[in-house]
Enzyme design. Structure first.
Site, PDB file in Angstrom:
ATOM      1  N   ASN A 408      10.797  -6.958   5.893  1.00 14.28           N
ATOM      2  CA  ASN A 408       9.439  -6.800   6.428  1.00 14.28           C
ATOM      3  C   ASN A 408       9.322  -7.440   7.799  1.00 14.28           C
ATOM      4  OD1 ASN A 408       7.999  -5.296   4.582  1.00 14.28           O
ATOM      5  ND2 ASN A 408       7.563  -7.048   3.257  1.00 14.28           N
ATOM      6  N   ASP A 417       7.149  -0.643   3.219  1.00 12.95           N
ATOM      7  CA  ASP A 417       6.530   0.275   2.222  1.00 12.95           C
ATOM      8  C   ASP A 417       7.407   1.510   2.019  1.00 12.95           C
ATOM      9  OD1 ASP A 417       4.472  -1.412   1.920  1.00 12.95           O
ATOM     10  OD2 ASP A 417       2.970  -0.194   2.985  1.00 12.95           O
ATOM     11  N   GLU A 444       7.857  -6.371  -4.617  1.00  8.07           N
ATOM     12  CA  GLU A 444       9.069  -5.566  -4.430  1.00  8.07           C
ATOM     13  C   GLU A 444       9.909  -5.577  -5.691  1.00  8.07           C
ATOM     14  OE1 GLU A 444       9.098  -8.580  -4.232  1.00  8.07           O
ATOM     15  OE2 GLU A 444      11.009  -9.511  -3.759  1.00  8.07           O
TER      16      GLU A 444
END
Ligand SMILES: Nc1nc2c(ncn2[C@@H]2O[C@H](COP(=O)(O)OP(=O)(O)OP(=O)(O)O)[C@@H](O)[C@H]2O)c(=O)[nH]1
Length: 531
Positions: A408, A417, A444
């Site tokens: 991320n 995503d 996640e």
């Protein structure tokens, strides 16, 4: 709704099927409406047909009744004419006998005049009696005023002079030279003792006598009555138009085809004079060569029936209109109900669709399309109970993306995503059995629930999954391997009791996952490996 209810396994989300066969819904009331229309048309049609049949029968009855009436009138007129002539003729026979016995001298003439007077008074049809000699000159008559006449040119005189027969002769309608009245003559021949012609005696029948009698019958405005000779000459006619009297009917079709051929009969014919159709009866006199003929207008005969028909038509029209109106309202109600039903069904179908969507949304993870945590929890509870009942093994794989925080950080949250979506698809494809359930456990972290699966089989699946994700080669600069990898922890148990907690399975799989992370990530650990 969990699929556990339907027995298809917790991994399948099923929605109530939406019934959208609107035509089928609409067809049923439509056919009811058609049936109603058909029924109303049938009833209206039946009313009309039955009424038409009744009117037809009434019309026939009316014509039959008129035919009977016209036949009866003809028969009565025939009897009347026959009797009038017969009684006059009988009186003539008496006079002939007297003259031939007593001669025509003053004494004979006196007796003859007396006899003529008696008979003229007794018989209402007699206008007068006349006796003529062989040259046609007056001898005696029954009139109060004696007038010398010469009748040598008259039809009856010439007939008897030239015919030795002794039968009566009925002559045409003539105007009396003595009384000035219209008369029909019945005459007989007088012979000398040697059989030679000695003169005639004539009974003059008053036309008025027949006319009065004929006027007493109700034959309508267009009715006709005839008294005529068999040679076709008209003697008496009602209505009395003098231009017709003495005319011959011999060339008319009704005379030629019917009256001249039959003793009596009934015939419907169209007049060539006024083009009217008439119901006609004719009858020949029994003793004289004459016939009577009565004709009633068909239009007048049916006038009552026509009035009835108009009344009936109005009645039936009102009835049929009322029925049609009621039927139309009924059909409108049926169609309205059908439309309401269709609308209600459409609303119900929309609601079902909405429910199905909501149900799906309530059990599905929005990002990955996998089952969400709630769905997973329900399915785990359900599968544990099933495994307890069936004494079967239930396996769980917990999967976690390695170093995802770094991913991320490096690529951004949106890329993170997308990475999760790709991994979700891979996880979904690995669990192939209908009972398997792939879920997003949180963040996640993903989970795969595998009913009827032991640890070894689950290990194989988890390894296959790890390989698949590794093979996706999603670039990850923060991962020493260079691409995105996952770690997985698995556990399988065969629940002995119904109260074995789902948390146990999760905890043990989670511990195995933690072990895999600790051991360097990108690997699978079973709960049995946990130190
Ligand atoms: N993009 C994205 N990131 C998420 C989502 N859910 C959780 N994360 C991130 O996933 C990361 C998880 O990080 P950590 O729990 O520290 O673990 P890690 O970085 O994967 O490291 P290890 O698990 O030890 O390999 C966090 O930074 C979360 O913000 C999500 O839906 N989308």
């Amino acid at each position: 709704m969990s699929t556990a209810d339907t027995g298809t396994g917790p991994g399948t989300v099923t929605a109530t099927p939406v019934v959208s066969s609107r035509e089928e819904v609409a067809r049923k009331p439509a056919s009811v409406a058609n049936l109603a229309i058909g029924f109303i048309l049938l009833v209206c049609g039946l009313f009309i047909v039955v009424d038409l049949i009744q009117l037809g029968l009434a019309r026939k009855q009316q014509i039959d009744d008129t035919n009977v009436a016209v036949t009866n009138i003809a028969h009565a007129l025939q009897r009347h004419a026959d009797d009038a002539l017969k009684s006059a003729d009988v009186s003539l026979i008496g006079m002939i006998k007297l003259v031939e016995t007593e001669g025509t001298g003053p004494r004979g003439q006196g007796h003859l005049a007396a006899l003529m007077g008696q008979n003229a008074n007794a018989l209402p049809q007699i206008n007068a009696y006349f006796a003529y000699d062989e040259r046609g000159r007056s001898l005696v008559d029954s009139t109060p005023f004696y007038v010398q006449q010469d009748v040598s040119d008259r039809d009856y005189f010439l007939f008897h002079r030239d015919n030795p027969g002794r039968d009566a002769h009925v002559g045409p309608l003539i105007k009396s030279r003595t009384t000035g009245s219209w008369i029909i003559t019945v005459s007989r021949r007088v012979n000398h003792p040697d059989g030679s012609f000695a003169g005639v005696i004539v009974a003059a029948l008053d036309l008025e006598y027949f006319k009065t009698f004929y006027d007493s019958f109700d034959i309508g405005k267009e009715g006709l009555i005839f008294l005529g000779t068999n040679k076709g000459t008209v003697l008496v006619r009602r209505p009395l138009y003098e231009q017709y009297v003495g005319k011959t009917m011999i060339d008319t079709q009704i005379f030629r085809d019917h009256i001249a051929k039959n003793a009596s009969g009934l015939v419907t014919f169209r007049s060539t004079v006024d083009n009217k159709i008439r119901l006609t009866a004719y009858d020949h006199l029994q003793h004289y060569p004459l016939y009577v003929f009565v004709a009633l207008s068909k239009q007048e005969a049916l006038s009552g029936w026509v009035e009835d028909t108009i009344m009936h038509a109005c009645g039936i029209g009102v009835l049929v209109l009322t029925l049609a109106l009621l039927g139309w309202r009924l059909v409108r109600q049926i169609r309205l109900r059908a439309r309401t039903e269709v609308s209600l069904r459409e609303a119900r179908d929309s609601l079902n669709e909405l429910n199905a969507t909501l149900q799906r949304l309530a059990l599905e993870d929005g990002l990955t399309g996998l089952a969400n945590r709630r769905h997973f929890d329900l399915a785990l509870q359900e599968e544990l109970s099933r495994a307890t009942r069936n004494a079967s093994s239930l396996a769980l794989i917990m999967i976690d993306v390695d170093r995802f925080k770094q991913y991320n950080d490096i690529y951004g949250h949106a890329a993170g995503d997308e990475c999760l979506r790709q991994i979700g698809r891979a996880v979904k494809n690995v669990s192939r059995r209908s009972g398997d359930l792939a879920a997003r456990y949180g963040g996640e972290e993903l989970a795969v629930l595998l009913p009827n699966t032991d640890l070894a089989a689950a290990l194989e699946i988890a390894e296959s999954l790890r390989h698949t994700i590794d093979a996706l080669k999603i670039a990850h600069a923060g991962n020493p391997v260079g691409n995105v990898t996952v770690s997985a922890g698995i556990d399988a148990l065969m629940p002995a009791r119904a109260d074995d907690l789902p948390e146990t399975l999760i905890r043990q799989a989670d511990q195995a996952l933690y072990q895999a992370k600790r051991q360097g990530r990108n690997q699978v650990c079973a709960a049995t490996d946990v130190l």
